[in-house]
Design a protein around this motif. Structure first.
Motif, PDB file in Angstrom:
ATOM      1  N   MET A  22       0.729  -1.123  -0.005  1.00 41.97           N
ATOM      2  CA  MET A  22       0.080   0.007  -0.159  1.00 41.97           C
ATOM      3  C   MET A  22       0.839   1.220  -0.066  1.00 41.97           C
ATOM      4  SD  MET A  22      -3.201  -0.964   2.571  1.00 41.97           S
ATOM      5  CE  MET A  22      -4.137  -0.066   1.774  1.00 41.97           C
ATOM      6  N   ALA A  23       0.312   2.398  -0.580  1.00 44.09           N
ATOM      7  CA  ALA A  23       1.166   3.641  -0.542  1.00 44.09           C
ATOM      8  C   ALA A  23       0.465   4.639   0.167  1.00 44.09           C
ATOM      9  CB  ALA A  23       1.194   4.111  -1.884  1.00 44.09           C
ATOM     10  N   LEU A  24       1.254   5.579   0.885  1.00 40.65           N
ATOM     11  CA  LEU A  24       0.548   6.617   1.896  1.00 40.65           C
ATOM     12  C   LEU A  24       0.488   7.883   0.742  1.00 40.65           C
ATOM     13  CD1 LEU A  24       0.037   7.842   4.356  1.00 40.65           C
ATOM     14  CD2 LEU A  24       2.468   8.797   4.441  1.00 40.65           C
ATOM     15  N   ILE A  25      -0.774   8.199   0.783  1.00 40.19           N
ATOM     16  CA  ILE A  25      -1.181   9.400   0.047  1.00 40.19           C
ATOM     17  C   ILE A  25      -1.291  10.910   0.869  1.00 40.19           C
ATOM     18  CG2 ILE A  25      -2.800  10.340  -1.653  1.00 40.19           C
ATOM     19  CD1 ILE A  25      -1.391   7.747  -2.509  1.00 40.19           C
ATOM     20  N   CYS A  54      -4.040   5.228   3.195  1.00 39.54           N
ATOM     21  CA  CYS A  54      -3.176   4.403   2.313  1.00 39.54           C
ATOM     22  C   CYS A  54      -4.049   3.857   1.140  1.00 39.54           C
ATOM     23  CB  CYS A  54      -2.799   3.253   3.227  1.00 39.54           C
ATOM     24  SG  CYS A  54      -1.430   4.071   4.623  1.00 39.54           S
ATOM     25  N   ILE A  55      -3.560   3.364   0.262  1.00 39.50           N
ATOM     26  CA  ILE A  55      -4.295   2.779  -0.719  1.00 39.50           C
ATOM     27  C   ILE A  55      -3.532   1.764  -1.555  1.00 39.50           C
ATOM     28  CG2 ILE A  55      -3.358   4.342  -2.831  1.00 39.50           C
ATOM     29  CD1 ILE A  55      -6.522   4.136  -3.935  1.00 39.50           C
ATOM     30  N   ASP A  56      -4.026   0.619  -1.898  1.00 37.27           N
ATOM     31  CA  ASP A  56      -3.331  -0.561  -2.678  1.00 37.27           C
ATOM     32  C   ASP A  56      -2.484   0.077  -3.929  1.00 37.27           C
ATOM     33  OD1 ASP A  56      -4.499  -2.442  -0.807  1.00 37.27           O
ATOM     34  OD2 ASP A  56      -6.076  -2.840  -2.433  1.00 37.27           O
ATOM     35  N   TYR A 221       2.667   8.872  -7.132  1.00 36.63           N
ATOM     36  CA  TYR A 221       2.700   8.370  -5.819  1.00 36.63           C
ATOM     37  C   TYR A 221       2.883   6.751  -5.588  1.00 36.63           C
ATOM     38  CZ  TYR A 221       0.446  12.353  -4.193  1.00 36.63           C
ATOM     39  OH  TYR A 221      -0.197  13.915  -3.844  1.00 36.63           O
ATOM     40  N   GLY A 222       3.382   6.206  -6.741  1.00 36.56           N
ATOM     41  CA  GLY A 222       3.918   4.869  -6.734  1.00 36.56           C
ATOM     42  C   GLY A 222       2.610   3.807  -7.000  1.00 36.56           C
TER      43      GLY A 222
END
Length: 250
Positions: A22-25, A54-56, A221-222
């Motif tokens: 997951m990535a932190l937005i 956080c999002i996948d 954001y990856g």
């Protein structure tokens, strides 16, 4: 091509780190939608704010959804017959489980005729009962209804993103650009249709249908496949334009 509705999931966070994959937005404000589109539902709204979450990094895959089904015994909407009580006027064969499958259209066909109701089509059989997802474990799961996506997200301890969260994350730190990577279209940036839709696809990006998740470069954001590959579900109900989101926070 298939009924390509998939999804990613989110969790709220006040931490500096997110779970693996997951990535932190970060929190921020942006202009949602676009006024350069012929679709009225895309009308923009200013000053839409999202708090950090956080999002996948990837769309939910067939392998991940298989784990969910094996753990819970869940049956998707496309695998359930329509009830006679709710649809008393439909003959039995029209209440059979199924979903919509895309077929390349022929010149002169009516609008949306390229979507064909196919009995037996579902996430395990994306083109109909004789098709399988073997060797496509890393492709996004498809033929997923809102109810299915919400059930998976709850099982995973997550939730579906709001439309504002999803679009903010998809932009990858950019604002007022046509695409998630900028303003210039590129067939090498995402799994999209090349040619004359829906009659001919050159496959210049290497794919006719879905691509394995992560086949193209991530955004700022990856996050992968935030444009192209499949449609994605969000928490919001459909509305014309984004007027209700002006000065909103989610």
């Amino acid at each position: 091509m298939i009924n390509s509705t998939a999804f990613a999931a989110t969790i709220d966070t006040t931490q500096s780190n997110c779970p693996q994959e997951m990535a932190l937005i970060p929190e921020g404000s942006f202009k949602i939608g676009s006024d350069n589109s012929s679709f009225v539902e895309e009308r923009s709204a200013e000053n839409v704010t999202v708090t950090s979450f956080c999002i996948d990094k990837y769309e939910v895959t067939n392998a991940q959804f298989t784990q969910f089904v094996q753990a819970t015994g869940y049956v998707t909407v496309a695998e359930r017959p329509l009830s006679k009580e709710e649809f008393p006027d439909l003959p039995d064969e029209q209440r059979s489980p199924g979903s919509l499958v895309f077929q390349i259209a022929k010149p002169g066909e009516s609008f949306l005729s390229w979507w064909h109701w196919t009995t037996g089509a579902n996430w395990q059989h994306p083109f109909g009962p004789d098709s399988v997802i073997a060797a496509k474990e890393n492709h996004p799961v498809v033929h997923i209804a809102y109810e299915d996506a919400a059930a998976y997200a709850k099982w995973a301890g997550k939730s579906l993103p709001t439309e504002a969260q999803w679009e903010y994350a998809a932009r990858g730190g950019l604002d007022n650009t046509t695409y998630i990577w900028g303003n210039q279209y590129s067939e090498k940036k995402a799994n999209t249709w090349q040619g004359i839709f829906p009659f001919f696809n050159t496959r210049s990006d290497g794919y006719l249908g879905t691509a394995p998740v992560g086949s193209f470069a991530p955004n700022g954001y990856g996050l992968y496949d935030m444009a192209g590959n499949v449609w994605e579900l969000t928490l919001d109900w459909f509305a014309l334009g984004h007027d209700s989101k002006t000065h909103s926070k989610s």
